[in-house]
Design an enzyme around this catalytic site. Structure first.
Site, short mmCIF file in Angstrom:
data_model
loop_
_atom_site.label_atom_id
_atom_site.label_comp_id
_atom_site.label_asym_id
_atom_site.label_seq_id
_atom_site.Cartn_x
_atom_site.Cartn_y
_atom_site.Cartn_z
N SER A 14 54.49 -6.71 66.59
CA SER A 14 55.10 -5.38 66.54
C SER A 14 56.10 -5.16 67.66
O SER A 14 56.86 -4.20 67.63
CB SER A 14 54.02 -4.31 66.62
OG SER A 14 53.32 -4.44 67.86
N THR A 47 54.96 -4.43 70.61
CA THR A 47 54.31 -3.42 71.43
C THR A 47 54.41 -3.76 72.92
O THR A 47 54.60 -2.87 73.77
CB THR A 47 52.82 -3.29 71.03
OG1 THR A 47 52.75 -2.81 69.69
CG2 THR A 47 52.07 -2.34 71.96
N HIS A 80 87.94 -33.15 46.76
CA HIS A 80 87.01 -34.29 46.91
C HIS A 80 87.43 -35.20 48.08
O HIS A 80 87.14 -36.39 48.06
CB HIS A 80 86.94 -35.12 45.62
CG HIS A 80 86.58 -34.34 44.41
ND1 HIS A 80 85.29 -34.17 43.98
CD2 HIS A 80 87.36 -33.65 43.53
CE1 HIS A 80 85.27 -33.43 42.88
NE2 HIS A 80 86.52 -33.09 42.59
N SER A 135 86.18 -38.52 76.44
CA SER A 135 85.25 -39.64 76.55
C SER A 135 85.05 -40.01 78.01
O SER A 135 85.97 -39.90 78.82
CB SER A 135 85.78 -40.86 75.78
OG SER A 135 84.99 -42.00 76.01
N LYS A 150 91.34 -40.39 75.40
CA LYS A 150 90.77 -39.86 74.16
C LYS A 150 90.59 -38.34 74.28
O LYS A 150 90.07 -37.84 75.27
CB LYS A 150 89.42 -40.50 73.87
CG LYS A 150 88.88 -40.20 72.47
CD LYS A 150 87.61 -41.00 72.21
CE LYS A 150 87.20 -40.94 70.75
NZ LYS A 150 86.89 -39.57 70.31
N GLU A 160 84.22 -28.28 67.35
CA GLU A 160 82.85 -28.79 67.41
C GLU A 160 81.91 -27.71 67.92
O GLU A 160 80.78 -27.56 67.42
CB GLU A 160 82.80 -30.02 68.31
CG GLU A 160 83.48 -31.24 67.69
CD GLU A 160 83.62 -32.41 68.66
OE1 GLU A 160 83.18 -32.27 69.82
OE2 GLU A 160 84.17 -33.44 68.26
#
Length: 464
Positions: free
Chosen positions: A98, A100, A186, A316, A322, A329
């Site tokens: 609850s 409480t 697709h 990276s 990179k 993300e």
């Protein structure tokens, strides 16, 4: 506890940290629920403080509470709502169903602070149950606080963030109305679309998300306050619920009303569960958007590479140079969390037994977390990604020109079977459709240029 004081409640004596504003019942809950480090959020405590503040005000106006006592409670509750005692809200989320323990946590903090504020001349001493909790029950206070916190946070944080992201997509799309890219179904090449059309699709998703939220908030705005223990309103003034809704509306600038049926409002969390479902829907849409941007940015040399997201940090610890789509993300992880939170809320919503749902704290935690992180993620996506992305026009144009599916536009002229042969040959030989069609049909260069103009294909209808 090296320094403590002894507090008493109906069950006896309890050691409480010396400087804590809470008392015995809160400490018992701390002892009983050493489950996690999760506590109620700032948004919930803000709402709970508002409920306590206006409960005192309404009860005083109804002649149910001494004016001086009510004023001291209001001042203390306002401080709670504003965040002055957040560190004293120490009860774990995984507690009595609850809520409480957290209701008493608030009552004890407010009572102690109100006694400090009222001065010696005001009698009697303000009591957590008899005064701060007057005319209330945990069973209507906690679900009311959930709804107030949710509605305020959605209106002030989430909806503005979604509209901000919608605007970012519309403005960015408007920069590239003539950029025709390969459409994909697709994950395979399909008929061309413009970047503007794609981004307008995202904007519409967000617009519909806002509409879904606003619809769900109509049910969230019905407040259980006034039902007390089981919905009958025992031990509270008959006008208390309606006046509380009015007072909370005035305080927040939002529109609240007393629950049409207190038995429904306290026995269920259907309205918060509905809102959570809409948050999940928005999260699934944002997941799609985030993944689309990641795909379009992918490579950039060995994959699609149609857009370039701004480089924000090294991607990276081992591969120099990179760069990863970190904002997208982050967004997709937020979406996963919101979807998971909705699953928890769905299970919790099924846990209404007769006159009370007994998973209110976990509903509060997950619902408010979803609202907060969705709003933060949407705004972050707009500001750190969408507004800063650029388009690789050369890559986009080359990809469109080599898309064998462009031959679809010739179907009304040369027929499906002939078009299929052209497409297969163009794909096999890696040549533009127009070049192959010139060899395999009697159409002139002018007719081919007209029929195979990618920008015209994005406008629908039959090619002339």
């Amino acid at each position: 506890m090296s320094e403590y004081r002894v507090e008493k409640d109906s069950m006896g004596e309890v050691k409480v940290p010396k400087d804590a504003y809470y008392g015995a019942q809160t400490q018992r809950a701390v002892n009983n629920f050493p489950v996690s480090d999760l506590r109620f959020s700032r948004a919930f405590i803000m709402a709970l403080g508002l409920v306590k503040k206006h409960a005192a005000s309404v009860n005083a106006a109804l002649g149910e509470l001494d004016k001086d006592i009510a004023e001291a409670i209001q001042k203390a509750a306002a401080e709670v709502s504003e965040g002055m005692f957040d560190d004293d809200f120490v009860v774990d989320i995984f507690q009595t169903g609850s809520g409480t323990s957290t209701n008493m946590n608030a009552n004890e903090i407010i009572a102690k602070r109100a006694n400090e504020l009222k001065g010696e001349e005001v009698k009697p001493e303000i009591h957590p149950n008899d005064h701060v909790n007057y005319g209330q029950s945990s069973n209507d206070v906690i679900p009311t606080s959930i709804r107030v916190a949710a509605l305020v946070t959605v209106k002030e944080k989430l909806i503005p963030a979604l509209r901000h992201l919608k605007s970012a997509f519309e403005k960015k799309g408007a920069e590239f109305p003539d950029v025709v890219k390969t459409g994909r179904t697709h994950l395979m090449d399909a008929m061309p679309v413009t970047l503007k059309q794609e981004f307008e699709g995202y904007a519409r998703q967000l617009e519909l998300g806002v509409e879904r939220l606003e619809s769900a908030l109509q049910r969230v705005s019905e407040l259980p306050q006034g039902g007390t223990a089981v919905g009958t309103g025992l031990n509270t003034h008959p006008e208390f619920g309606a006046r509380m809704a009015e007072a909370l509306s005035d305080a927040t600038g939002l529109s609240f009303s007393e629950a049409a049926n207190h038995f429904e409002a306290q026995a269920t969390v259907d309205a918060p569960a509905e809102l959570s479902g809409q948050l999940k829907t928005i999260a699934t849409g944002l997941m799609k958007i985030g993944n689309d941007l990641r795909w379009m940015n992918s490579g950039p040399n060995s994959s699609i590479g149609e857009i370039k997201l701004e480089a924000l940090q090294p991607g990276s610890s081992i591969m120099p140079g990179k760069i990863n789509p970190v904002i997208e993300e982050s967004v997709t992880m937020v979406c996963a969390q919101v979807i998971g939170n909705d699953s928890a809320i769905t299970i919790a919503a099924q846990s209404g037994n007769f006159e009370l749902n007994v998973m209110l704290p976990v509903v509060a935690h997950n619902l408010l977390e979803s609202i907060m992180i969705l709003g933060n993620a949407a705004r972050n996506l707009a500001d750190r990604s969408v507004t800063r992305l650029t388009v690789n026009r050369e890559k986009v144009a080359d990809t469109v020109g080599r898309n064998p599916v462009l031959v679809t536009a010739l179907n009304p002229i040369i027929g499906y079977d002939k078009g299929s042969k052209i497409a297969k040959k163009a794909y096999k030989e890696g040549r533009p459709v127009k070049e192959v069609a010139r060899e395999m049909t009697d159409l002139s260069d002018e007719e081919l240029s007209e029929a195979l103009d990618p920008i015209k294909m994005t406008r629908g209808g039959f090619m002339e």
